[in-house]
Design a protein around this motif. Structure first.
Motif, PDB file in Angstrom:
ATOM      1  N   HIS A 287       0.820  -1.199   0.000  1.00 29.34           N
ATOM      2  CA  HIS A 287       0.000   0.000   0.000  1.00 29.34           C
ATOM      3  C   HIS A 287       0.857   1.253   0.000  1.00 29.34           C
ATOM      4  N   ASN A 290       2.507   1.904  -3.257  1.00 28.07           N
ATOM      5  CA  ASN A 290       1.621   2.349  -4.342  1.00 28.07           C
ATOM      6  C   ASN A 290       1.494   3.861  -4.423  1.00 28.07           C
ATOM      7  N   ASN A 294       2.139   5.703  -7.835  1.00 31.96           N
ATOM      8  CA  ASN A 294       1.005   6.432  -8.421  1.00 31.96           C
ATOM      9  C   ASN A 294       1.397   7.861  -8.781  1.00 31.96           C
ATOM     10  N   MET A 297       3.484   7.825 -11.842  1.00 32.25           N
ATOM     11  CA  MET A 297       2.664   7.551 -13.020  1.00 32.25           C
ATOM     12  C   MET A 297       1.860   8.775 -13.451  1.00 32.25           C
TER      13      MET A 297
ATOM     14  N   ASP B  11      -4.269  12.845   0.514  1.00 30.43           N
ATOM     15  CA  ASP B  11      -3.219  13.445   1.364  1.00 30.43           C
ATOM     16  C   ASP B  11      -1.891  13.551   0.620  1.00 30.43           C
ATOM     17  N   GLU B  12      -1.796  12.920  -0.550  1.00 32.00           N
ATOM     18  CA  GLU B  12      -0.602  13.074  -1.385  1.00 32.00           C
ATOM     19  C   GLU B  12      -0.790  14.312  -2.267  1.00 32.00           C
ATOM     20  N   MET B  56      -7.112   5.672   2.189  1.00 29.10           N
ATOM     21  CA  MET B  56      -6.215   5.582   3.343  1.00 29.10           C
ATOM     22  C   MET B  56      -5.600   6.930   3.637  1.00 29.10           C
ATOM     23  N   MET B  57      -6.156   7.592   4.646  1.00 28.84           N
ATOM     24  CA  MET B  57      -5.619   8.890   5.033  1.00 28.84           C
ATOM     25  C   MET B  57      -5.533   8.933   6.551  1.00 28.84           C
ATOM     26  N   GLY B  83      -5.182   2.414  -2.303  1.00 30.78           N
ATOM     27  CA  GLY B  83      -3.789   2.005  -2.486  1.00 30.78           C
ATOM     28  C   GLY B  83      -3.663   0.499  -2.489  1.00 30.78           C
ATOM     29  N   PHE B  84      -4.511  -0.122  -1.717  1.00 25.49           N
ATOM     30  CA  PHE B  84      -4.390  -1.567  -1.587  1.00 25.49           C
ATOM     31  C   PHE B  84      -5.803  -2.106  -1.429  1.00 25.49           C
ATOM     32  N   LYS B 104      -4.635   2.502  -6.980  1.00 24.87           N
ATOM     33  CA  LYS B 104      -3.340   3.089  -7.272  1.00 24.87           C
ATOM     34  C   LYS B 104      -2.390   1.969  -7.668  1.00 24.87           C
ATOM     35  N   PRO B 105      -1.466   2.117  -8.584  1.00 27.96           N
ATOM     36  CA  PRO B 105      -1.300   3.299  -9.428  1.00 27.96           C
ATOM     37  C   PRO B 105      -2.244   3.248 -10.634  1.00 27.96           C
ATOM     38  N   PHE B 106      -2.790   4.389 -10.976  1.00 28.06           N
ATOM     39  CA  PHE B 106      -3.719   4.421 -12.120  1.00 28.06           C
ATOM     40  C   PHE B 106      -3.284   5.497 -13.106  1.00 28.06           C
TER      41      PHE B 106
END
Lengths: 501, 129
Positions: A287, A290, A294, A297, B11-12, B56-57, B83-84, B104-106
């Motif tokens: 996780h 990723n 991401n 990407m 959050d990213e 997931m945050m 993410g998972f 993710k990743p997309f």
């Protein structure tokens, strides 16, 4: 000591210990027992031979006393005949023959008496006896010469005879009495010595028993204590108790071999346990990984789609992002690999705070999946500890994962790294989960003890953790209040070279 | 011509930065939130057509966002980024009314397609990928 020398020492210790144990001079219990019995035997021989010699002496003494008594009897007899002669004029021949008899006895035994009798006036007796005999002969001569029985100077001869006779009887009686006395003393001695010997033997046996049993009990007690220490997970070899080699040395050598075996099993247990943790971690790491992938990407696609519309600055920003996110991925993978990598036990000076932080990071992914926050609080300026990075990480990860399993909704895990009492640092892992029941608490560090359902826990995590911490000369404690909290406290000594400034 | 209002929560920060341009080019009005708490305030204060949220945050997760959105405005479509992805999570999200999920990743185009489809279904016919 530097970390390197400690690690090197560890390797040599085992072989050196065994060599040290086996090279000691042999002084076995078998030999000690034989020595004890031999001492008894020698003592008995001495006493028996002494008694035999004494009895032999007594025998001789009895003969001596008898001879003296016979001598005394003859003299007294002679004196009686002599008295008769002066009273009635008879028995002079008898007096003479008794005296001759006494002389014969003395002559025959004088030499023998020299060896067996007490030193005394034997010469005096002989001299007076000869004089006595001479006077009797003189008297006899005079009697023969005067048939009418009128002996000139008869009273003078009588006086001499009486004087000599009394002297002989007195001396001989005194001697006989003293011989008697001596004989009696020897007999007493012969009676007492065995009694004394028995008493002595009794105390000697008590002493020997105490001595030998102490020799047995002390190493036994020592070994019992050592096994307790080993049961706590401390696998340092057993140190010999004595300077020499005995049967217990064999036991010590065997225990040390067993320890080595145990240690290697423990190590493989640690390893397998680690792999299990890795399996759990992988989900979280996937996780975590990723996110940067991401980001890479999305950024790469954005560049591809809008390449011509982007300013140079925007392009640089995006490429910087890609590099940054790649770096981040590498960090995540590195952290996991660092934990997985099989390495030989090496002891380094470790900053406990950052080690715990890295471990928390590993576990955080897992925690985030479950929505449980982990709060880390590290006291600044802590001295380093000497330890095996990977193994310590494994311990803290295990404790944090356990905490994660224990908490439910609104769970909170707090990790604190700080000074403990003198020369020690502590890592506290506290959760507000279900807690541990008081009757279960004492057993949680036992191998194969688990409260998790079959197949979920091996029951080895805490046991392995305690083994690792013990090896670091630290300890691990648990405190819990059911329904409120559980606190695991890992206490480690800090590196002595970096004493608190 | 109406533009769909979109809220993007992750959050990213890079996610918001990169997706915003593409979505705006499609003709959407995009708001970005990094902190899920801010996002919840925005949701309560304003009606969005589509909410895109990471699951997931820290502190508040995507499911809670989904619940808040459905509470504030049941018509708003929610796209979950994960993410998972576990099947459990997917089921929970779908049961609670999520429009779709993306792992993710997309590729940005995939998400844009998902948004366009949702917007079209809501009547924003001129939105094209």
């Amino acid at each position: 000591m530097t970390p390197d020398t400690i690690a090197a020492q560890g390797k040599n210790d085992i072989a050196a210990d065994e060599k040290d144990l086996l090279e000691r001079p042999v002084f076995s219990f078998r030999f000690q027992i034989i020595l004890g019995f031999f001492t008894f035997f020698i003592l008995s021989v001495v006493v028996t031979v002494g008694a035999m010699i004494t009895i032999n002496q007594i025998e001789k003494k009895i003969t001596t006393v008898q001879t003296w008594e016979q001598f005394l009897f003859n003299i007294e007899q002679a004196r009686r005949w002599e008295k008769n002669f002066f009273l009635y004029g008879t028995n002079l021949e008898d007096a003479l023959s008794s005296t001759t008899e006494a002389q014969a006895i003395l002559a025959e035994n004088l030499k023998k008496f020299e060896g067996s009798s007490i030193p005394a006036a034997k010469e005096n007796i002989k001299k007076h006896l000869d004089l006595y005999h001479g006077k009797l002969l003189q008297l006899n001569q005079l009697v023969k010469e005067s048939p009418d029985h009128s002996i000139p100077r008869a009273d003078l001869i009588e006086n001499d005879l009486r004087r000599y006779g009394a002297s002989i009887v007195g001396d001989a009686a005194d001697l006989t009495a003293r011989e008697h006395d001596l004989l009696f003393r020897w007999l007493q001695l012969v009676q007492r010595v065995p009694a004394y010997f028995l008493v002595f033997l009794f105390f000697l046996m008590i002493y020997m028993t105490r001595f030998l049993s102490r020799r047995f009990m002390k190493p036994l007690k020592y070994l019992v204590n050592e096994t307790r220490r080993i049961a706590r997970g401390d696998f340092t070899p057993v140190q010999p108790l004595r300077k020499f080699r005995d049967e217990f040395t064999t036991v010590e050598v065997a225990i040390n071999r067993m320890l080595r075996e145990l240690e290697s099993r423990q190590n493989s247990l640690i390893e397998s346990h680690k792999l299990r943790a890795v399996g759990i971690l992988t989900a979280g790491v996937a996780h975590e990984l990723n996110n940067p992938i991401n980001n890479i990407m999305l950024t790469a696609h954005s560049m591809l789609d809008e390449y011509d519309d982007l300013t140079k600055d925007e392009q640089i920003d995006m490429i910087t992002d890609i590099i940054g996110e790649t770096d981040r991925s590498r960090g995540i993978v590195h952290n996991l690999l660092d934990f997985t990598r099989e390495n030989k036990a090496t002891y380094d000076a470790i900053d406990l705070g950052s080690l715990v932080e890295e471990t928390t990071k590993l576990a955080k992914n897992q925690a985030r999946v479950r929505g449980i926050p982990i709060k880390l609080d590290v006291q600044p300026g802590l001295p380093p500890v000497l330890g095996d990075r990977q193994k310590l990480k494994q311990v803290f990860l295990n404790l944090i994962m356990n905490a994660l399993d224990a908490v439910g909704q609104n769970g909170l895990i707090q990790v604190r790294v700080r000074y403990h009492k003198l020369n020690y640092l502590s890592v506290q892992i506290e959760d507000n989960g279900a807690g541990i029941a008081p009757d279960v608490l004492p057993h949680i560090f036992d191998p194969f003890f688990t409260t998790k359902p079959v197949g979920k826990g091996t029951g080895l995590g805490l046991s392995v953790s305690r083994g690792i911490i013990n090896k670091h000369r630290g300890r691990i404690e648990a405190d819990s209040k059911p329904g409120a909290y559980t606190i695991f406290n890992v206490i480690l000594p800090y590196y002595p070279g970096s004493a608190n400034e | 011509m109406n533009s769909p209002e979109i809220l993007l929560i992750d959050d990213e920060p890079i996610v918001g930065q990169r997706l915003r341009t593409g979505l705006e080019k499609m003709g959407c009005k995009v708001e970005v939130a990094q902190d899920p708490k801010d996002a919840l305030a925005k949701i309560r204060g304003k009606r969005f057509d589509v909410v895109i949220t990471d699951i997931m945050m820290p502190e508040i997760n995507g499911i809670q966002v989904l619940e808040t959105v459905k509470e504030a405005n049941p018509d708003t479509q929610v796209i979950i980024i994960t993410g998972f992805a576990t099947s459990e999570l997917a089921r929970e999200a779908m049961e609670k009314g999520a429009y779709d999920m993306i792992a993710k990743p997309f590729k940005p185009a995939d998400l844009r397609g998902m948004v366009a489809k949702a917007a079209n279904e809501m009547g924003f016919t001129d939105i094209k990928e």
